[in-house]
Design an enzyme around this catalytic site. Structure first.
Site, PDB file in Angstrom:
ATOM      1  N   TRP B 104      -1.224  -1.243   4.493  1.00 28.50           N
ATOM      2  CA  TRP B 104      -2.285  -0.950   3.269  1.00 28.50           C
ATOM      3  C   TRP B 104      -3.696  -0.753   3.967  1.00 28.50           C
ATOM      4  O   TRP B 104      -4.277   0.006   3.805  1.00 28.50           O
ATOM      5  CB  TRP B 104      -2.240  -2.273   2.448  1.00 28.50           C
ATOM      6  CG  TRP B 104      -1.133  -1.906   1.495  1.00 28.50           C
ATOM      7  CD1 TRP B 104       0.183  -2.667   1.435  1.00 28.50           C
ATOM      8  CD2 TRP B 104      -1.098  -0.791   0.460  1.00 28.50           C
ATOM      9  NE1 TRP B 104       0.834  -1.796   0.535  1.00 28.50           N
ATOM     10  CE2 TRP B 104       0.273  -0.912  -0.103  1.00 28.50           C
ATOM     11  CE3 TRP B 104      -1.766   0.118  -0.198  1.00 28.50           C
ATOM     12  CZ2 TRP B 104       0.661   0.221  -1.051  1.00 28.50           C
ATOM     13  CZ3 TRP B 104      -1.568   0.755  -0.918  1.00 28.50           C
ATOM     14  CH2 TRP B 104      -0.262   0.975  -1.454  1.00 28.50           C
ATOM     15  N   ASP B 179      -8.810  -6.654   0.470  1.00 28.13           N
ATOM     16  CA  ASP B 179      -7.659  -6.127  -0.565  1.00 28.13           C
ATOM     17  C   ASP B 179      -6.959  -7.516  -0.547  1.00 28.13           C
ATOM     18  O   ASP B 179      -6.235  -7.830   0.448  1.00 28.13           O
ATOM     19  CB  ASP B 179      -6.876  -4.944   0.420  1.00 28.13           C
ATOM     20  CG  ASP B 179      -5.777  -4.614  -0.681  1.00 28.13           C
ATOM     21  OD1 ASP B 179      -5.398  -5.507  -1.535  1.00 28.13           O
ATOM     22  OD2 ASP B 179      -5.093  -3.677  -0.309  1.00 28.13           O
ATOM     23  N   LYS B 203       1.215  -7.618  -8.411  1.00 29.12           N
ATOM     24  CA  LYS B 203       1.873  -8.410  -7.613  1.00 29.12           C
ATOM     25  C   LYS B 203       1.648 -10.187  -7.986  1.00 29.12           C
ATOM     26  O   LYS B 203       2.721 -10.629  -8.342  1.00 29.12           O
ATOM     27  CB  LYS B 203       1.140  -8.339  -6.139  1.00 29.12           C
ATOM     28  CG  LYS B 203       1.726  -7.219  -5.143  1.00 29.12           C
ATOM     29  CD  LYS B 203       0.647  -6.020  -5.277  1.00 29.12           C
ATOM     30  CE  LYS B 203       1.279  -4.915  -4.566  1.00 29.12           C
ATOM     31  NZ  LYS B 203       2.599  -4.409  -4.176  1.00 29.12           N
TER      32      LYS B 203
END
Lengths: 368, 368
Positions: B104, B179, B203
């Site tokens: 990511w 993030d 999530k």
């Protein structure tokens, strides 16, 4: 249910078919015997891929979308899409054309100017003084063959205008880019007349969070390679709509709405009902002897968003309040327009429109 | 229900608390006696504004967010957010720093380079050869005081790494942009250590489609005026999160998850359970005598995404298939990593983790 019927005239997020909500309710904890709630499915699982695939196929069938058009379910609404249209399709062009006919196409025109070096040319606007009471005929649009595209909104949700005949440009003219948020699936049209169609789902499709994009394949070649993937139509297509995690639940609900629409007889059938619904309200306005008014030119009136007012803003307020108590909800007009707005998308039953018409007659008897 | 329990180890969209789904099911057609489905509420209606307000307040309470931080529920996921971070916070800066520790943060590093004139400087990376088996300590990050920001991902969902101690930069250093998609609400931390926090909801929060943004107020002054509003944090804040129609239903579900988390005792309490859950699986791996392996340095192991494998990719496949039949779902690792991945976010009960541990022991007995 013994409670009186409630009719929701919200411009969006808007009413959804009750049958869709009941299916969603039933499947909330277990989709189709999988043991999985839709909301908890990995977007890459076969279960969700099947939901996405069927939603795409059903939309393709409903709109008769040719094979050289790709479908995406993106995020960010129409407001993200006109920016993406400019980022993807205007690259390398000196000019793109924009038609301004109300609140939404005006925002698109203004915001697209902030992207890149392409000049966004005002090709036409509605009303001499931008009062948005009429629509400029497509043959008066000042557009150029070497323009990147022509952007317009076929239905203006805030102002209550809608092109009756879908604009069709002559050969050699740039592709049409159309905001169909409040229009899509409400009547039949020819997808091949457009280069790019986009629509926030929360009016005629489903819940907010999903945005439908229909793009002619050859236009993908225009997408520049030096923009971030999340803003690139090509990147999304190359990953089959899975470049990043899509809004899975709003897509699922959209798919249920597509099936509901098929069960209702499809777009041609719903178009007939939509015509009757709109006529019911416009007749009530036009036959009110001036108690209710709608300022839009008759040929430009929207069949999706019926805007009207009484003779005073005070009485408008009373109307909205009393309607609310009578179960006719969210009829208040957009702040910059005032008055009332009845959004009567596909999922608004004819009975709801008739209930509003009856209320209008009664209200006039009492206050007229 | 007589069917055996199903445990969903998806990395996202991920498992949601059953209590949340049951409430959503119950309220599907009528939210709180309003007669309105949440999905059909205008985002500007008092009903939805109240849902949004409470979601914000509950998140503020759960994370102890100081008053000088603003909260937004945007769309487009983390993938949109690192681009927005660069568009909004790097304007006028020569350099921004990026730490690359897995899939990511690598994508963020690569994609941010496509925006504007700011050089995105690789401040640190995980593993000599980008093998992402360890995390570079924050005091080794090559960052500069005049950098626009330092971007990093505190938990790498694909690779299974997580910073154990939350990095804290010294005074005069640029703001941290983080993030937190797979991290947020899983353990307590100090919001004031960050400039900008973003997290895709799918999530540890709710369904995909909602994206949480927490931004320090003074950073809003950096947002350039010449970017489209839909990409501008300032424009969203100025309109109280209503610049464009938000993903209302995913926000509603997120709000239900926040309340569920409060009912579980809040972040500190769930942090204890999360620690036990992670230890349960890592112990099973470490005590398997090499039958199962996890290549991540012990200090960098994620408590949210436990990545492991057997000695062969064939046996991994068998593991995933047999686990699936035993009700332990979606354990397949990310394609580029292979093996297995158990995502054990807040909503995964300890019983699910224990069931996986028991299955691992049994599988080893049969194939070891």
């Amino acid at each position: 249910m013994s409670a009186p019927a409630i009719y929701n005239f919200s411009a969006g997020p808007a009413v959804l078919p009750e049958a869709v909500l009941r299916t969603a309710q039933q499947e909330m904890l277990d989709y189709n015997g999988t043991g999985f709630p839709v909301m908890s499915m990995s977007h890459r699982s076969e279960m969700f891929m099947s939901i996405l695939h069927h939603a795409e196929q059903d939309l393709r069938q409903l709109l008769n979308i040719p094979n050289n058009y790709k479908i995406l379910f993106l995020q960010g609404g129409a407001t993200t899409q006109f920016n993406m249209a400019a980022m993807n399709l205007a690259h390398g062009f000196k000019r793109a054309d924009a038609v301004v006919t109300g609140n939404w196409s005006r925002i698109a025109y203004e915001q697209m100017q902030l992207l890149g070096d392409t000049q966004i040319h005002l090709a036409a606007h509605g009303g001499e003084l931008f009062d948005y009471t009429d629509l400029p005929a497509p043959d008066t649009w000042d557009i150029a063959p070497d323009s990147a595209f022509v952007h317009f909104a076929i239905n203006e949700t805030v102002n209550g205008l809608q092109y009756q005949d879908v604009p069709k440009l002559s050969d050699g003219m740039p592709p049409l880019v159309c905001d169909m948020s409040s229009e899509i699936l409400s009547r039949s049209f020819n997808v091949a007349d457009y280069g790019l169609i986009y629509a926030g789902a929360q009016k005629n499709i489903g819940p907010s969070g999903a945005t439908v994009v229909i793009i002619r394949e050859d236009l993908l070649e225009r997408c520049p390679k030096n923009i971030p993937n999340v803003f690139s139509y090509r990147a999304h297509i190359e990953k089959n709509g899975m470049y990043n995690t899509p809004a899975t639940y709003p897509i699922y609900i959209s798919g249920l709405v597509f099936r509901w629409l098929q069960s209702q007889g499809g777009v041609k059938k719903i178009e007939q009902i939509n015509r009757i619904k709109a006529e019911t309200l416009y007749s009530a306005i036009d036959n009110s002897g001036g108690f209710y008014t709608n300022k839009i030119h008759p040929n430009a009136r929207s069949k999706m968003n019926v805007v009207f007012q009484t003779q005073s803003s005070e009485l408008d307020k009373t109307f909205v309040l009393e309607a609310e108590l009578a179960g006719l909800k969210l009829l208040k007009g957009y702040p910059s327009v005032g008055g009332m707005r009845a959004s009567i998308y596909n999922a608004m039953p004819l009975e709801g429109v008739q209930a509003l018409r009856d209320f209008m007659l009664d209200f006039q008897r009492r206050y007229g």
